[in-house]
Motif scaffolding. Structure first.
Motif, mmCIF file in Angstrom:
data_model
loop_
_atom_site.group_PDB
_atom_site.id
_atom_site.type_symbol
_atom_site.label_atom_id
_atom_site.label_comp_id
_atom_site.label_asym_id
_atom_site.label_seq_id
_atom_site.Cartn_x
_atom_site.Cartn_y
_atom_site.Cartn_z
ATOM 1 N N LYS A 264 0.828 -1.210 0.000
ATOM 2 C CA LYS A 264 0.000 0.000 0.000
ATOM 3 C C LYS A 264 0.861 1.259 0.000
ATOM 4 O O LYS A 264 0.540 2.245 -0.666
ATOM 5 C CB LYS A 264 -0.919 0.001 1.225
ATOM 6 C CG LYS A 264 -2.072 -0.996 1.137
ATOM 7 C CD LYS A 264 -2.913 -0.981 2.410
ATOM 8 C CE LYS A 264 -4.024 -2.013 2.333
ATOM 9 N NZ LYS A 264 -4.831 -2.056 3.583
ATOM 10 N N ALA A 265 1.955 1.224 0.752
ATOM 11 C CA ALA A 265 2.833 2.391 0.828
ATOM 12 C C ALA A 265 3.492 2.673 -0.520
ATOM 13 O O ALA A 265 3.558 3.821 -0.964
ATOM 14 C CB ALA A 265 3.896 2.180 1.906
ATOM 15 N N VAL A 266 3.974 1.626 -1.186
ATOM 16 C CA VAL A 266 4.589 1.812 -2.505
ATOM 17 C C VAL A 266 3.540 2.285 -3.511
ATOM 18 O O VAL A 266 3.813 3.150 -4.358
ATOM 19 C CB VAL A 266 5.252 0.509 -2.993
ATOM 20 C CG1 VAL A 266 5.865 0.714 -4.379
ATOM 21 C CG2 VAL A 266 6.339 0.061 -2.029
ATOM 22 N N THR A 267 2.327 1.727 -3.417
ATOM 23 C CA THR A 267 1.242 2.153 -4.307
ATOM 24 C C THR A 267 0.918 3.624 -4.093
ATOM 25 O O THR A 267 0.696 4.384 -5.053
ATOM 26 C CB THR A 267 -0.019 1.299 -4.065
ATOM 27 O OG1 THR A 267 0.298 -0.084 -4.245
ATOM 28 C CG2 THR A 267 -1.133 1.686 -5.024
ATOM 29 N N THR A 268 0.894 4.048 -2.834
ATOM 30 C CA THR A 268 0.655 5.458 -2.517
ATOM 31 C C THR A 268 1.740 6.339 -3.118
ATOM 32 O O THR A 268 1.457 7.401 -3.701
ATOM 33 C CB THR A 268 0.609 5.668 -0.989
ATOM 34 O OG1 THR A 268 -0.472 4.911 -0.442
ATOM 35 C CG2 THR A 268 0.424 7.140 -0.645
ATOM 36 N N MET A 269 2.977 5.924 -2.991
ATOM 37 C CA MET A 269 4.083 6.672 -3.592
ATOM 38 C C MET A 269 3.894 6.820 -5.089
ATOM 39 O O MET A 269 4.058 7.913 -5.650
ATOM 40 C CB MET A 269 5.417 5.947 -3.328
ATOM 41 C CG MET A 269 5.951 6.082 -1.927
ATOM 42 S SD MET A 269 7.449 5.057 -1.684
ATOM 43 C CE MET A 269 8.470 5.584 -3.058
ATOM 44 N N ASN A 270 3.530 5.727 -5.740
ATOM 45 C CA ASN A 270 3.379 5.754 -7.191
ATOM 46 C C ASN A 270 2.180 6.599 -7.623
ATOM 47 O O ASN A 270 2.218 7.269 -8.657
ATOM 48 C CB ASN A 270 3.231 4.330 -7.724
ATOM 49 C CG ASN A 270 3.255 4.272 -9.241
ATOM 50 O OD1 ASN A 270 4.260 4.572 -9.864
ATOM 51 N ND2 ASN A 270 2.137 3.875 -9.837
ATOM 52 N N ASN A 271 1.107 6.576 -6.819
ATOM 53 C CA ASN A 271 -0.073 7.374 -7.151
ATOM 54 C C ASN A 271 0.179 8.859 -6.997
ATOM 55 O O ASN A 271 -0.268 9.674 -7.813
ATOM 56 C CB ASN A 271 -1.252 6.956 -6.269
ATOM 57 C CG ASN A 271 -1.766 5.570 -6.591
ATOM 58 O OD1 ASN A 271 -1.506 5.039 -7.679
ATOM 59 N ND2 ASN A 271 -2.495 4.963 -5.679
ATOM 60 N N LEU A 272 0.901 9.222 -5.923
ATOM 61 C CA LEU A 272 1.121 10.642 -5.632
ATOM 62 C C LEU A 272 2.313 11.234 -6.382
ATOM 63 O O LEU A 272 2.342 12.429 -6.674
ATOM 64 C CB LEU A 272 1.333 10.822 -4.121
ATOM 65 C CG LEU A 272 0.151 10.425 -3.225
ATOM 66 C CD1 LEU A 272 0.524 10.600 -1.759
ATOM 67 C CD2 LEU A 272 -1.083 11.259 -3.567
ATOM 68 N N ASP A 273 3.280 10.392 -6.681
ATOM 69 C CA ASP A 273 4.479 10.866 -7.386
ATOM 70 C C ASP A 273 4.942 9.768 -8.342
ATOM 71 O O ASP A 273 5.944 9.095 -8.100
ATOM 72 C CB ASP A 273 5.586 11.198 -6.369
ATOM 73 C CG ASP A 273 6.805 11.819 -7.021
ATOM 74 O OD1 ASP A 273 6.660 12.397 -8.114
ATOM 75 O OD2 ASP A 273 7.914 11.735 -6.433
#
Length: 440
Positions: A264-273
């Motif tokens: 989830k954290a990596v997905t959040t990183m990819n979604n936001l940046d």
């Protein structure tokens, strides 16, 4: 000669004192302040620190801090000499260390333009001289970081991390304190602006050392990190910095990159940046979990990104082709391997070899010839592979011998009006190729 020198110094100091009496910067007893400043400086210039020390002490007593910044800087040199000289007298040495640290704080207070330098120097002196006192080191480094923030010398951030780990192991602070400190210091390290290549190298070394220290300290288990960060990310799912911290921290913890929180954290990183690297990372994570469709989508996103170099794009495309082949996506594997063969000279041999195996493992319907035809194509590509990359010759020949066993017999081909050397087009499994008939 020594007496003459003293007379000259005294006269010089008195003349200087007359000029500054009216200014008031030299304090209530300005004559003694100026006289002792002049005395110690002459000896200090000659590096006669032993003779300079008594006059410096008097100057420090009589002069206010605003009288002369150099007096404070020179004092640190003199005190370091004394600390080294009195290494066996623990109590006196500790008192000298406290005085040295006080000089740095005084300079930072009265000369704010040089406060960053003063605090950074203080950090190095803390590290050099304070022994077996993790609390004193920790408190000292924390005060420096609080003042200097992103201008903190990188090594001080590392020393601070070590002090925190020592306190944790002594049971004086908790794991969460160390984790938060590690993340904060890492962020400050990212913000630090190196002035030259030497500082760039220092930053890189500190990053590695700090990560190794965190990993080896066993400050937090994967389970405790999941417990700590899961509610944080759930409550603030659009926080890029939090997501980055989670990925960095969990990535440093052995076996902690195969869980829902990390994904989830990596997905959040990819979604936001969004970036090629984060998309590639998600491809690897989903691939490891057997999420084939998701993995392919993320790799395709990575390859479509503008921030991926051509050489890396070729490597990733070949990796995707291999991944697709291993996971039953032969048509996609053929598509990507063909792209690599056409665009990358260095990888063309491997790409042809992979395509040969794709065709060799493809099962087609139709008559007997149609079912055996993929083996002709497989051998075609194996020959291309060893021509493009001679290191593959032995392996390619092994597969050619293996696939040739499945060629139709001459009589069998004749029954289907097919003869040796004839052109034949194979269409199967979303792939198409033109080959030459071969028989046994």
């Amino acid at each position: 000669m020594k007496k003459l020198t003293l007379v000259i110094l005294t006269l010089s100091a008195m003349l200087l004192a007359n000029d500054v009496f009216a200014q008031g910067k030299y304090g209530a007893d300005s004559a003694k302040c100026v006289t002792n400043l002049s005395f110690y400086k002459e000896y200090f210039k000659q590096k006669n620190y032993e003779e300079a020390l008594p006059s410096w002490r008097k100057a420090y007593d009589f002069c206010p801090p605003t009288a002369n910044q150099t007096m404070l800087i020179d004092g640190t040199t003199l005190l370091r000499q004394l600390i080294t000289k009195n290494s066996k007298d623990i109590n006196y040495r500790n008192a000298l260390i406290d005085s040295l640290l006080t000089l740095h704080k005084t300079r930072a207070q009265y000369y704010p333009a040089n406060a960053v330098t003063a605090y950074n120097n203080m950090g190095q002196d803390l590290h050099n001289y304070v022994r077996n006192d993790a609390r004193k080191l920790y408190d000292g480094f924390e005060s420096i970081i609080a003042n200097n923030q992103e201008k903190t010398r990188p090594t001080t951030l590392l020393y601070d991390m070590q002090a925190a780990v020592d306190l944790f192991q002594a049971g004086q602070i908790g794991a969460e304190d160390v984790i938060n400190l590690y993340q904060r210091n890492g962020d400050l390290l990212e913000q630090f602006k190196p002035a030259n290549d030497t500082e760039k190298e220092q930053v890189a070394n500190v990053k590695n050392d700090m990560g190794s220290l965190f990993a080896s300290s066993k400050v937090a288990s994967c389970e405790s990190l999941i417990e700590l960060y899961t509610p944080r990310l759930a409550a603030d799912s659009e926080n890029l910095q939090l997501a980055q911290s989670i990925v960095k921290t969990m990535g440093m913890t052995e076996g902690c990159d195969n869980n829902d929180l990390f994904l989830k954290a990596v997905t959040t990183m990819n979604n936001l940046d969004p970036s090629a690297n984060s998309a590639y990372y998600l491809y690897r994570l989903h691939g490891a979990r057997g999420n084939v469709k998701e993995a392919i989508v993320y790799m395709e996103n990575a390859l479509a990104s503008n921030d991926v170099e051509d050489s890396r794009k070729a490597d990733w495309t070949y990796e995707l082709a291999t991944f697709c082949f291993k996971n039953g996506e032969s048509a996609r594997a053929f598509e990507y391997a063909s792209k690599v063969a056409a665009e990358s000279e260095s990888l063309s041999g491997k790409a042809y070899f992979l395509i040969g195996n794709i065709w060799g493992s493809t099962r087609c319907g139709g008559d007997e010839i149609a079912r055996r035809a993929p083996y002709w194509v497989a051998c075609d590509y194996m020959n291309k592979a060893k021509a493009a990359d001679p290191s593959l010759t032995d392996e390619a020949n092994r597969y050619i011998n293996q696939y040739s066993v499945y060629f139709p017999e001459t009589a069998e081909a004749f029954m289907y009006d097919i003869t040796k050397g004839q052109s034949y087009t194979v269409v199967c499994g979303g792939m198409r190729a033109t080959t030459t008939v071969r028989t046994r």
